[in-house]
Motif scaffolding. Sequence first.
Motif, PDB file in Angstrom:
ATOM      1  N   LYS A   5       9.575  -3.014 -13.432  1.00 19.88           N
ATOM      2  CA  LYS A   5      10.364  -4.234 -13.625  1.00 19.88           C
ATOM      3  C   LYS A   5       9.917  -5.273 -12.610  1.00 19.88           C
ATOM      4  O   LYS A   5       9.981  -5.047 -11.403  1.00 19.88           O
ATOM      5  CB  LYS A   5      11.851  -3.955 -13.477  1.00 19.88           C
ATOM      6  CG  LYS A   5      12.724  -5.128 -13.929  1.00 19.88           C
ATOM      7  CD  LYS A   5      14.205  -4.841 -13.816  1.00 19.88           C
ATOM      8  CE  LYS A   5      14.662  -3.871 -14.870  1.00 19.88           C
ATOM      9  NZ  LYS A   5      16.127  -3.785 -14.948  1.00 19.88           N
ATOM     10  N   GLU A  40      11.338 -10.291 -15.868  1.00 21.73           N
ATOM     11  CA  GLU A  40      12.565 -11.083 -15.778  1.00 21.73           C
ATOM     12  C   GLU A  40      12.283 -12.308 -14.928  1.00 21.73           C
ATOM     13  O   GLU A  40      11.572 -12.231 -13.924  1.00 21.73           O
ATOM     14  CB  GLU A  40      13.697 -10.247 -15.177  1.00 21.73           C
ATOM     15  CG  GLU A  40      14.016  -9.036 -16.034  1.00 21.73           C
ATOM     16  CD  GLU A  40      15.249  -8.273 -15.588  1.00 21.73           C
ATOM     17  OE1 GLU A  40      15.994  -8.753 -14.710  1.00 21.73           O
ATOM     18  OE2 GLU A  40      15.459  -7.176 -16.138  1.00 21.73           O
ATOM     19  N   TYR A 100      20.112  -9.928  -6.987  1.00 21.35           N
ATOM     20  CA  TYR A 100      19.782  -9.606  -8.374  1.00 21.35           C
ATOM     21  C   TYR A 100      18.752  -8.468  -8.423  1.00 21.35           C
ATOM     22  O   TYR A 100      18.886  -7.537  -9.212  1.00 21.35           O
ATOM     23  CB  TYR A 100      19.247 -10.843  -9.107  1.00 21.35           C
ATOM     24  CG  TYR A 100      18.960 -10.561 -10.553  1.00 21.35           C
ATOM     25  CD1 TYR A 100      19.971 -10.673 -11.501  1.00 21.35           C
ATOM     26  CD2 TYR A 100      17.704 -10.140 -10.972  1.00 21.35           C
ATOM     27  CE1 TYR A 100      19.719 -10.372 -12.834  1.00 21.35           C
ATOM     28  CE2 TYR A 100      17.450  -9.839 -12.291  1.00 21.35           C
ATOM     29  CZ  TYR A 100      18.467  -9.956 -13.224  1.00 21.35           C
ATOM     30  OH  TYR A 100      18.230  -9.653 -14.541  1.00 21.35           O
ATOM     31  N   GLN A 103      20.503  -5.141  -7.594  1.00 27.47           N
ATOM     32  CA  GLN A 103      21.428  -4.687  -8.628  1.00 27.47           C
ATOM     33  C   GLN A 103      20.726  -4.264  -9.914  1.00 27.47           C
ATOM     34  O   GLN A 103      21.276  -3.495 -10.696  1.00 27.47           O
ATOM     35  CB  GLN A 103      22.453  -5.776  -8.941  1.00 27.47           C
ATOM     36  CG  GLN A 103      23.443  -6.015  -7.839  1.00 27.47           C
ATOM     37  CD  GLN A 103      24.456  -7.091  -8.208  1.00 27.47           C
ATOM     38  OE1 GLN A 103      24.340  -7.773  -9.211  1.00 27.47           O
ATOM     39  NE2 GLN A 103      25.464  -7.238  -7.356  1.00 27.47           N
ATOM     40  N   ASN A 104      19.511  -4.765 -10.143  1.00 26.61           N
ATOM     41  CA  ASN A 104      18.818  -4.509 -11.406  1.00 26.61           C
ATOM     42  C   ASN A 104      17.565  -3.653 -11.252  1.00 26.61           C
ATOM     43  O   ASN A 104      16.716  -3.639 -12.140  1.00 26.61           O
ATOM     44  CB  ASN A 104      18.486  -5.842 -12.089  1.00 26.61           C
ATOM     45  CG  ASN A 104      19.742  -6.538 -12.543  1.00 26.61           C
ATOM     46  OD1 ASN A 104      20.263  -6.250 -13.611  1.00 26.61           O
ATOM     47  ND2 ASN A 104      20.266  -7.435 -11.720  1.00 26.61           N
TER      48      ASN A 104
END
Length: 143
Positions: A5, A40, A100, A103-104
């Motif tokens: 990610k 993202e 962010y 948390q992701n």
Amino acid sequence: MLFSKILVAYDGSNLSKKALEKAVRLVQEQTGDQQAPELEIIHVFHYPTVIGDAYAVNAKEAYLEGAQLTLKGAKALIPDSLKVKYVLQNGDPAHEVLNYAKQNQVDLIIMGSRGLGAIRELFLGSVSHNIVQQSNIPVMVVK
């Protein structure tokens, strides 16, 4: 697979566009793998501190519209073949990006560097500097 990610901190500047281009290339290079990394893009804006209710409402609307346009600019740089998640946050940019990412379960942050100047950076610090110093995951700063 190198990364699962990737988060790009995007503010619409030329350097953040270069960072986004680098992230897209990284994802495309790994697309042949069984599981390509997720991409993202986060844009963090900050409402100014204002006095007066009518002005505050208009200023907030203007900042939100500007932030949405910034993300729209990022979308225009993404090939149609890539699936991307777009995130819009309000707050301190360094704090929000780091929060962010944590948390992701992001495993790489890519962002542009900024030339604020030595004196200004001494007092304010730059977003990229703060993220590099505080991050627990790898950060790629693109110049």
